[in-house]
Design an enzyme around this catalytic site. Structure first.
Site, mmCIF file in Angstrom:
data_model
loop_
_atom_site.group_PDB
_atom_site.id
_atom_site.type_symbol
_atom_site.label_atom_id
_atom_site.label_comp_id
_atom_site.label_asym_id
_atom_site.label_seq_id
_atom_site.Cartn_x
_atom_site.Cartn_y
_atom_site.Cartn_z
ATOM 1 N N HIS A 64 0.834 -1.205 0.000
ATOM 2 C CA HIS A 64 0.000 0.000 0.000
ATOM 3 C C HIS A 64 0.871 1.258 0.000
ATOM 4 C CE1 HIS A 64 -3.597 2.383 1.344
ATOM 5 N NE2 HIS A 64 -2.619 3.189 1.725
ATOM 6 N N GLU A 65 1.849 1.294 0.892
ATOM 7 C CA GLU A 65 2.716 2.475 0.971
ATOM 8 C C GLU A 65 3.597 2.603 -0.269
ATOM 9 O OE1 GLU A 65 2.018 4.687 3.129
ATOM 10 O OE2 GLU A 65 0.621 3.326 4.095
ATOM 11 N N HIS A 68 1.748 4.418 -3.025
ATOM 12 C CA HIS A 68 1.889 5.873 -2.880
ATOM 13 C C HIS A 68 3.253 6.319 -3.413
ATOM 14 C CE1 HIS A 68 -1.681 6.560 -0.476
ATOM 15 N NE2 HIS A 68 -1.303 5.674 0.433
#
Length: 149
Positions: A64-65, A68
């Site tokens: 998820h990170e 980004h």
């Protein structure tokens, strides 16, 4: 586990792109699994997620990170609301939300009862029974259960 090496490995395996910035644990994170900082490109991760939910869930949070991270440096939409982010997160099987941690909201409730009308009150914080009374009949309050702290 060496965090930086693990994140670099996940980045290469799942995204096919290198991760070249800094990664660190951040114990102050409470309701989130990780954070991406666009200003300098580093990532923070919550160590409790790794310790209590295991490596499988933690890997999905790393993905998820990294979504980004990689979208930001490609100049695409890297925020949760952006279509690019949602599509990439789905493609790499990352988590949208962190599952709740066990013991995250484990503060025991204190139970009080009015001695006159038997009205019950649940509170997280202690009530000064000498100062406060029942809101219905103005009767005295009595602490029923005292949880172990």
């Amino acid at each position: 586990m060496k965090l930086t090496d693990y994140v670099k490995q996940v980045s290469l395996e799942d995204f096919g792109r290198p991760f070249i910035h800094h990664v660190q644990w951040n114990r102050r994170l409470r309701s989130t699994g990780g954070r991406f900082f666009p200003k300098d490109g580093h990532l923070d991760f919550n160590p409790k997620v790794y310790q209590e939910l295991g490596l499988d869930v933690f890997r999905k949070i790393v993905r998820h990170e990294l979504c980004h991270y990689h979208l930001y440096f490609q100049g695409k939409g890297y925020q949760h609301k952006d279509r690019d982010f949602k599509e990439l997160l789905k493609a790499v099987d990352g988590l949208r939300f962190v599952p709740s941690l066990p013991n995250s909201n484990s503060k025991p409730l204190k139970l009080y009862r009015c001695q006159s009308c038997q009205q019950r009150y649940q509170r997280k914080r202690r009530i000064d029974t000498k100062r406060y009374r029942c809101g219905l009949c103005r009767g005295k309050l009595l602490l029923i259960n005292q949880p172990e702290d």
